[in-house]
Design a protein around this motif. Structure first.
Motif, PDB file in Angstrom:
ATOM      1  N   UNK A  47       0.808  -1.208   0.000  1.00 17.59           N
ATOM      2  CA  UNK A  47       0.000   0.000   0.000  1.00 17.59           C
ATOM      3  C   UNK A  47       0.846   1.265   0.000  1.00 17.59           C
ATOM      4  N   UNK A  48       0.219   2.352  -0.397  1.00 18.14           N
ATOM      5  CA  UNK A  48       0.831   3.666  -0.294  1.00 18.14           C
ATOM      6  C   UNK A  48      -0.132   4.555   0.486  1.00 18.14           C
ATOM      7  N   UNK A  49       0.388   5.571   1.144  1.00 23.55           N
ATOM      8  CA  UNK A  49      -0.489   6.467   1.890  1.00 23.55           C
ATOM      9  C   UNK A  49      -1.425   7.176   0.923  1.00 23.55           C
ATOM     10  N   UNK A  50      -2.694   7.092   1.176  1.00 29.84           N
ATOM     11  CA  UNK A  50      -3.688   7.758   0.346  1.00 29.84           C
ATOM     12  C   UNK A  50      -4.533   8.657   1.241  1.00 29.84           C
ATOM     13  N   UNK A  51      -5.337   9.505   0.627  1.00 26.89           N
ATOM     14  CA  UNK A  51      -6.085  10.490   1.387  1.00 26.89           C
ATOM     15  C   UNK A  51      -7.529  10.549   0.897  1.00 26.89           C
ATOM     16  N   UNK A  91      -7.393   4.630   2.378  1.00 23.44           N
ATOM     17  CA  UNK A  91      -7.900   5.985   2.141  1.00 23.44           C
ATOM     18  C   UNK A  91      -8.241   6.731   3.422  1.00 23.44           C
ATOM     19  N   UNK A  92      -8.350   6.022   4.536  1.00 20.21           N
ATOM     20  CA  UNK A  92      -8.638   6.643   5.822  1.00 20.21           C
ATOM     21  C   UNK A  92      -7.630   6.122   6.848  1.00 20.21           C
ATOM     22  N   UNK A  93      -6.402   6.657   6.840  1.00 19.44           N
ATOM     23  CA  UNK A  93      -5.351   6.113   7.714  1.00 19.44           C
ATOM     24  C   UNK A  93      -5.688   6.165   9.203  1.00 19.44           C
ATOM     25  N   UNK A  94      -6.643   6.993   9.598  1.00 21.30           N
ATOM     26  CA  UNK A  94      -6.990   7.052  11.015  1.00 21.30           C
ATOM     27  C   UNK A  94      -7.656   5.767  11.490  1.00 21.30           C
ATOM     28  N   UNK A  95      -8.186   4.967  10.570  1.00 22.96           N
ATOM     29  CA  UNK A  95      -8.771   3.675  10.917  1.00 22.96           C
ATOM     30  C   UNK A  95      -7.707   2.610  10.683  1.00 22.96           C
ATOM     31  N   UNK A 120      -0.067   4.938   8.608  1.00 25.25           N
ATOM     32  CA  UNK A 120      -1.090   5.649   9.373  1.00 25.25           C
ATOM     33  C   UNK A 120      -1.062   7.160   9.155  1.00 25.25           C
ATOM     34  N   UNK A 121      -0.287   7.609   8.183  1.00 20.60           N
ATOM     35  CA  UNK A 121      -0.251   9.030   7.813  1.00 20.60           C
ATOM     36  C   UNK A 121       0.331   9.907   8.915  1.00 20.60           C
ATOM     37  N   UNK A 122       1.086   9.311   9.847  1.00 17.96           N
ATOM     38  CA  UNK A 122       1.668  10.085  10.936  1.00 17.96           C
ATOM     39  C   UNK A 122       3.034  10.663  10.563  1.00 17.96           C
ATOM     40  N   UNK A 123       3.570  10.242   9.423  1.00 18.29           N
ATOM     41  CA  UNK A 123       4.927  10.637   9.063  1.00 18.29           C
ATOM     42  C   UNK A 123       5.963   9.655   9.562  1.00 18.29           C
ATOM     43  N   UNK A 124       5.536   8.696  10.400  1.00 22.20           N
ATOM     44  CA  UNK A 124       6.424   7.662  10.914  1.00 22.20           C
ATOM     45  C   UNK A 124       6.180   6.363  10.151  1.00 22.20           C
ATOM     46  N   UNK A 125       7.148   5.430  10.188  1.00 23.09           N
ATOM     47  CA  UNK A 125       6.883   4.097   9.635  1.00 23.09           C
ATOM     48  C   UNK A 125       5.673   3.472  10.322  1.00 23.09           C
TER      49      UNK A 125
END
Length: 238
Positions: A47-51, A91-95, A120-125
């Motif tokens: 996966x890749x970070x999506x928004x 698409x919803x990294x908070x979940x 998780x879109x936090x900027x961390x691994x």
């Protein structure tokens, strides 16, 4: 390096949830016209970070609005001409959702299990959990189980997969293109880097840990557990 944007016996699930903070069967499907679209990732190593600002419309599998309780959701174009199923975390990294991997029997009657979160879109691994255990034969079954204590991971932190390219003109003792699985502590500080012998997202990855076993350790995705809540992890091994 380029970031790629990646039945055992259990203890009580209450201990697991208390130890691991935060909680993947996804497959691509289409409706309507066969518009060319990127294939949805099938596990966290693919996966890749999506928004949510992707321009897509998101629905539960029954067509109702997404409320965060789902694992697999439908993402559709605004005109509804193309839809595909995907893990909600994409698409919803908070979940936060996880993909579960395990080895088969390793030399010395050993086995390994790993749990990889979607970015998780936090900027961390992404969060990562790793267990070393004992492989136990199951009477009457071909496949045995991996006996570990889910509430006490051998390692708990974060991780990410990388592609490494050795530039032309520079010496290389191995392949000029290879992959690594980098481990970090919970704050994102580097801890260990494993060079992968094989890497086939989203199905499996292989590395060696001579301190634990002389076997090649192939972490294979557990069928039906590519996008699950943390509380559902134990269900794969009952």
């Amino acid at each position: 390096m380029r970031l790629l944007k990646f039945v055992f016996l259990i203890g009580p699930m209450a201990l697991l949830v208390g130890c691991l903070d935060k909680s993947s069967d996804s497959s691509g499907s289409t409706t309507g016209d066969s518009i060319t679209q990127p294939k949805a990732p099938a596990s966290s190593i693919d996966s890749a970070v999506a928004h949510p600002s992707s321009g897509l419309i998101f629905r539960d599998l029954d067509g109702s609005p997404v409320d965060g309780s789902e694992n697999i959701i439908m993402a559709c174009t605004s005109d509804g001409s193309y839809c595909f199923s995907t893990c909600i975390s994409v698409y919803f990294p908070q979940y936060v959702r996880y993909s579960l991997f395990r080895t088969d029997f390793l030399l010395g009657s050993k086995c390994v299990v790993s749990l990889l979160a979607y970015p998780d879109d936090s900027g961390l691994p992404a969060p990562f959990y790793y267990w070393q255990g004992q492989y136990v034969a199951t009477p009457g079954r071909v496949v045995g189980s991996c006996q570990v204590n889910l509430a006490s991971p051998t390692y708990m932190g974060r991780s990410a997969f990388f592609e490494v390219r050795v530039p032309e003109g520079q010496p290389a003792t191995g392949p000029r293109i290879y992959y690594t699985h980098n481990w970090y502590d919970t704050s994102g500080n580097p801890f260990k880097t494993w060079t992968l012998q094989n890497y086939s997202p989203p199905s499996y990855y292989t590395f060696k840990d001579p301190a634990f076993t002389n076997s090649d350790m192939t972490m294979a995705l557990v069928p039906g557990f590519s996008c699950v809540k943390l509380s559902e992890v134990g269900n794969a091994f009952q």
